[in-house]
Design a protein around this motif. Sequence first.
Motif, PDB file in Angstrom:
ATOM      1  N   ASN A  28       0.757  -1.037  -0.033  1.00 23.53           N
ATOM      2  CA  ASN A  28       0.124   0.261  -0.005  1.00 23.53           C
ATOM      3  C   ASN A  28       1.091   1.285  -0.072  1.00 23.53           C
ATOM      4  N   ALA A  29       0.781   1.953  -1.072  1.00 21.91           N
ATOM      5  CA  ALA A  29       1.780   3.359  -1.175  1.00 21.91           C
ATOM      6  C   ALA A  29       0.855   4.305  -1.990  1.00 21.91           C
ATOM      7  N   PHE A  30       0.999   5.541  -1.606  1.00 21.23           N
ATOM      8  CA  PHE A  30       0.438   6.558  -2.137  1.00 21.23           C
ATOM      9  C   PHE A  30      -1.102   6.548  -2.320  1.00 21.23           C
ATOM     10  N   GLY A  31      -1.850   5.886  -1.450  1.00 18.95           N
ATOM     11  CA  GLY A  31      -3.183   5.616  -1.688  1.00 18.95           C
ATOM     12  C   GLY A  31      -3.658   4.437  -2.441  1.00 18.95           C
ATOM     13  N   ARG A  59      -5.747   7.600   1.849  1.00 15.41           N
ATOM     14  CA  ARG A  59      -5.388   8.735   1.412  1.00 15.41           C
ATOM     15  C   ARG A  59      -5.789   9.997   2.233  1.00 15.41           C
ATOM     16  N   ASP A  60      -7.266   9.716   2.793  1.00 14.04           N
ATOM     17  CA  ASP A  60      -7.680  10.594   3.860  1.00 14.04           C
ATOM     18  C   ASP A  60      -6.747  10.701   4.917  1.00 14.04           C
ATOM     19  N   ALA A  61      -6.375   9.874   5.440  1.00 11.91           N
ATOM     20  CA  ALA A  61      -5.447   9.840   6.564  1.00 11.91           C
ATOM     21  C   ALA A  61      -4.069  10.627   6.317  1.00 11.91           C
ATOM     22  N   LEU A  62      -3.817  10.538   5.149  1.00 15.81           N
ATOM     23  CA  LEU A  62      -2.585  11.393   4.935  1.00 15.81           C
ATOM     24  C   LEU A  62      -2.685  12.750   4.638  1.00 15.81           C
TER      25      LEU A  62
END
Length: 176
Positions: free
Chosen positions: A89-92, A155-158
């Motif tokens: 899992n990377a960049f959403g 994505r939202d967490a980032l």
Amino acid sequence: DVLDATLRQRTGADGRVVTERGLLELGAARGGALPARLDRPGLWVRGSLQTADLDRWLADLKREFDAPAGAERDGLSLSGFDLEFGTLNAFGGNWHGLKAAGRSAGGDLRLALDGREIEGTAVWSPAARDHPNGRVVARLARLAIGAEERDAGARDALQGDPELASAWPELDIAAD
């Protein structure tokens, strides 16, 4: 058991213990004979994991690679890695069957990537005056983005992370 670490240390002239070399093995890559890589200076990482979440580590990785060249650091600097992931899992998003190799070279990190969604090479350059958030130059034979649903939760967490807000590096990506 997920992790094994091997370190080579020496006692410096001032009596302090200095770690010069290290090998970190993750997942199925653990065990077996020590590779010649332990005879090279720096930290080397070897791993084979079914799943991993790079998004959770991005802020720490950015700080590591954005430290000024020649800056005093505690511990070892990353010299290279060879990693395999069932799903990363990377960049959403999710990257499947990914093999990633990286080598530090003159302050940059040179990468070779091979997986279902991506194949090619990239160079990460840390922050500098002309690229304050770093720079990624990638030349790819394959890049499939949006092939499956993106991980909106990651994505939202980032988005709420001040370390990563507006921290995108300069991107120079060419894909055939």
